[in-house]
Design a protein around this motif. Structure first.
Motif, PDB file in Angstrom:
ATOM      1  N   TRP A  53       0.835  -1.216   0.000  1.00 54.24           N
ATOM      2  CA  TRP A  53       0.000   0.000   0.000  1.00 54.24           C
ATOM      3  C   TRP A  53       0.864   1.257   0.000  1.00 54.24           C
ATOM      4  N   VAL A  57       0.903   4.234  -2.764  1.00 53.77           N
ATOM      5  CA  VAL A  57       0.591   5.636  -2.465  1.00 53.77           C
ATOM      6  C   VAL A  57       1.737   6.549  -2.904  1.00 53.77           C
ATOM      7  N   TRP A  74      11.539  -7.746   8.244  1.00 55.77           N
ATOM      8  CA  TRP A  74      11.008  -7.033   9.401  1.00 55.77           C
ATOM      9  C   TRP A  74      10.513  -8.022  10.450  1.00 55.77           C
ATOM     10  N   PRO A 155      -5.397  -1.825  -3.874  1.00 53.00           N
ATOM     11  CA  PRO A 155      -6.665  -1.868  -4.618  1.00 53.00           C
ATOM     12  C   PRO A 155      -6.781  -0.791  -5.710  1.00 53.00           C
ATOM     13  N   PRO A 203     -14.074  -8.786  12.180  1.00 48.40           N
ATOM     14  CA  PRO A 203     -15.126  -7.806  11.858  1.00 48.40           C
ATOM     15  C   PRO A 203     -14.966  -7.337  10.417  1.00 48.40           C
ATOM     16  N   ARG A 206     -14.286  -1.283   7.511  1.00 48.71           N
ATOM     17  CA  ARG A 206     -15.102  -0.081   7.324  1.00 48.71           C
ATOM     18  C   ARG A 206     -14.450   0.758   6.239  1.00 48.71           C
ATOM     19  N   LEU A 207     -14.822   0.480   4.992  1.00 50.62           N
ATOM     20  CA  LEU A 207     -14.213   1.190   3.869  1.00 50.62           C
ATOM     21  C   LEU A 207     -15.299   1.782   2.984  1.00 50.62           C
ATOM     22  N   TYR A 208     -15.028   1.981   1.741  1.00 52.82           N
ATOM     23  CA  TYR A 208     -15.912   2.731   0.848  1.00 52.82           C
ATOM     24  C   TYR A 208     -16.904   1.853   0.115  1.00 52.82           C
TER      25      TYR A 208
ATOM     26  N   LYS B  47      -5.966  -0.020  12.064  1.00 56.33           N
ATOM     27  CA  LYS B  47      -7.006   0.111  11.051  1.00 56.33           C
ATOM     28  C   LYS B  47      -7.112   1.547  10.539  1.00 56.33           C
ATOM     29  N   GLU B  50      -4.307   1.805   8.048  1.00 56.06           N
ATOM     30  CA  GLU B  50      -4.604   0.989   6.863  1.00 56.06           C
ATOM     31  C   GLU B  50      -5.636   1.676   5.974  1.00 56.06           C
ATOM     32  N   TYR B  51      -6.661   2.227   6.606  1.00 60.25           N
ATOM     33  CA  TYR B  51      -7.728   2.846   5.817  1.00 60.25           C
ATOM     34  C   TYR B  51      -7.228   4.107   5.094  1.00 60.25           C
ATOM     35  N   TRP B  53      -4.185   4.453   3.862  1.00 59.16           N
ATOM     36  CA  TRP B  53      -3.403   3.976   2.706  1.00 59.16           C
ATOM     37  C   TRP B  53      -4.329   3.408   1.636  1.00 59.16           C
ATOM     38  N   LEU B  54      -5.291   2.595   2.053  1.00 61.08           N
ATOM     39  CA  LEU B  54      -6.190   1.971   1.082  1.00 61.08           C
ATOM     40  C   LEU B  54      -7.001   3.022   0.326  1.00 61.08           C
ATOM     41  N   ARG B  55      -7.471   4.029   1.030  1.00 64.85           N
ATOM     42  CA  ARG B  55      -8.238   5.083   0.359  1.00 64.85           C
ATOM     43  C   ARG B  55      -7.352   5.891  -0.589  1.00 64.85           C
ATOM     44  N   ALA B  56      -6.095   6.085  -0.209  1.00 64.98           N
ATOM     45  CA  ALA B  56      -5.189   6.810  -1.118  1.00 64.98           C
ATOM     46  C   ALA B  56      -4.919   5.979  -2.371  1.00 64.98           C
ATOM     47  N   ASP B  70     -13.931   5.029  11.663  1.00 66.53           N
ATOM     48  CA  ASP B  70     -14.008   3.710  11.038  1.00 66.53           C
ATOM     49  C   ASP B  70     -13.040   2.726  11.713  1.00 66.53           C
ATOM     50  N   ASP B  73     -14.417   1.769  15.089  1.00 68.72           N
ATOM     51  CA  ASP B  73     -15.549   0.833  14.997  1.00 68.72           C
ATOM     52  C   ASP B  73     -15.052  -0.594  14.764  1.00 68.72           C
ATOM     53  N   TRP B  74     -14.031  -0.753  13.934  1.00 68.26           N
ATOM     54  CA  TRP B  74     -13.446  -2.091  13.725  1.00 68.26           C
ATOM     55  C   TRP B  74     -12.845  -2.598  15.042  1.00 68.26           C
ATOM     56  N   ALA B  77     -15.473  -3.606  17.573  1.00 68.91           N
ATOM     57  CA  ALA B  77     -16.135  -4.847  17.154  1.00 68.91           C
ATOM     58  C   ALA B  77     -15.238  -6.057  17.400  1.00 68.91           C
ATOM     59  N   ALA B  78     -13.939  -5.892  17.173  1.00 72.31           N
ATOM     60  CA  ALA B  78     -13.004  -7.012  17.352  1.00 72.31           C
ATOM     61  C   ALA B  78     -12.974  -7.491  18.793  1.00 72.31           C
ATOM     62  N   ASP B 202      11.014  -0.664  17.670  1.00 68.51           N
ATOM     63  CA  ASP B 202      10.661  -1.540  16.547  1.00 68.51           C
ATOM     64  C   ASP B 202      11.834  -1.689  15.578  1.00 68.51           C
TER      65      ASP B 202
END
Lengths: 225, 225
Positions: A53, A57, A74, A155, A203, A206-208, B47, B50-51, B53-56, B70, B73-74, B77-78, B202
């Motif tokens: 990802w 980006v 890693w 994606p 779970p 929560r995306l688009y 999350k 992640e969201y 990066w995924l949206r970008a 979002d 909420d994940w 729920a977890a 890390d």
């Protein structure tokens, strides 16, 4: 529009990505892995995906074999496992991951119903060809589509475009199957019919966009069509 | 070129993102959080990122307040924590996160040396303004730069472009500081001088560029200049 084309994500969906670390943990040459393999498998997968990802980006593409090695490095460092023989063993196992048990019969059932079948994966062509050959599922697949053709990871829409470019089908003729919630969301947002295979009982992301169906494994997919 | 401009990531770098869950865990109204707050904080952050990066990657931008909700909420729920009052409390705490202890003195020392200082963050302007006001560090910051100006999340180059656009400075006059290894890599690949603040110890991320310095906290940054 009826479904004509079933497209599967590869890693985590058809192929068990945790198997490499689990199999190496059975090897007496790597005794520390007996306890640590679940953490190695988890971090390896997490970093591998994060790096896809982030590179997408930042427009810094490299192939999936590179990010697979980077993610493993890693994960091994996080557990203090600085062992070149272990690294080499895990990477070799990753090139011949087993499928989930239901995969061969499920693909054969789709072919018996006259459906077109394909893989659409972040994997590089040589990784995918090696895994498909090792699993013996090449006869049940009409195409193996790799993001390397478009030079960006999922994606991104250019990846999902590969399906229509290959088969000349409309988006709503395609059933896309992935165990990765984010990939199922990406495909649903793109316009495919989508199944999320939620083996872990996670779970929903929560995306688009939301997947159209959620299943616990691949067994019942032929019956949905 | 000497450094003229010190730019800080916000969440995780200046502001302690784990504090919201930790503070709510002290509240007798939410007894289940006493044991579960570390997992909630970890999944919420994971999350949320992640969201972004995924949206970008998918060109599906929304603002950081949405992905913060979002991700929460994940995470809830977890853990089976379906509690609207807890959700509201955690989100309220996220808008007034404390800074790490060394932040106010560190920023004051940079200003005393005549350096330009700024935040460059995924956060939406209203989130950043609320956090900066709550922490009382507005007088030590020359600008608060939000990705909302360009409509895409880090590590897209358009985000890092905001620094030069604001201050008219060259890339190699900028010292960029982030506790997120991927953000430090992104900024280093872009051309900034970069410090990775590795509070957790890390392993370094394996990406397309490495940070120039790694520190355990922010204390010594003024002495580096």
């Amino acid at each position: 529009m009826p479904i004509t084309t079933c497209v599967f994500d590869a890693y985590g969906t058809l192929f068990d990505v945790n198997a490499a670390a689990a199999q190496a943990a059975d090897d007496p040459d790597f005794p520390r892995l007996a306890d640590l393999w679940p953490a190695v498998a988890r971090d390896w997968r997490r970093k591998q995906l994060e790096y896809t990802w982030l590179r997408a980006v930042a427009d810094r593409h490299c192939d999936f074999w590179q990010v697979t090695q980077d993610g493993l490095d890693w994960a091994l460092a996080a557990q203090g496992l600085d062992d070149p023989a272990l690294r080499a063993r895990l990477l070799a196992l990753y090139r011949q991951l087993p499928t989930y048990a239901e995969v061969p019969a499920m693909l054969a059932a789709l072919k018996a119903r006259g459906l077109t079948t394909a893989i659409l994966s972040n994997g590089s062509p040589d990784m995918l060809n090696a895994a498909v050959a090792s699993a013996g599922i090449a006869p049940q697949l009409d195409a193996i589509l790799s993001v390397e053709t478009v030079g960006v990871f999922k994606p991104h829409a250019r990846v999902y475009d590969l399906v229509g470019a290959q088969f000349g089908c409309a988006k709503d003729e395609v059933l896309f199957v992935s165990s990765n919630g984010w990939d199922a969301a990406g495909a649903a947002g793109y316009g495919f019919r989508t199944i999320w295979v939620n083996r872990a009982g996670d779970p929903p992301d929560r995306l688009y966009a939301d997947p159209h169906h959620t299943l616990g494994n691949l067994v019942s997919i032929p019956d949905l069509l």
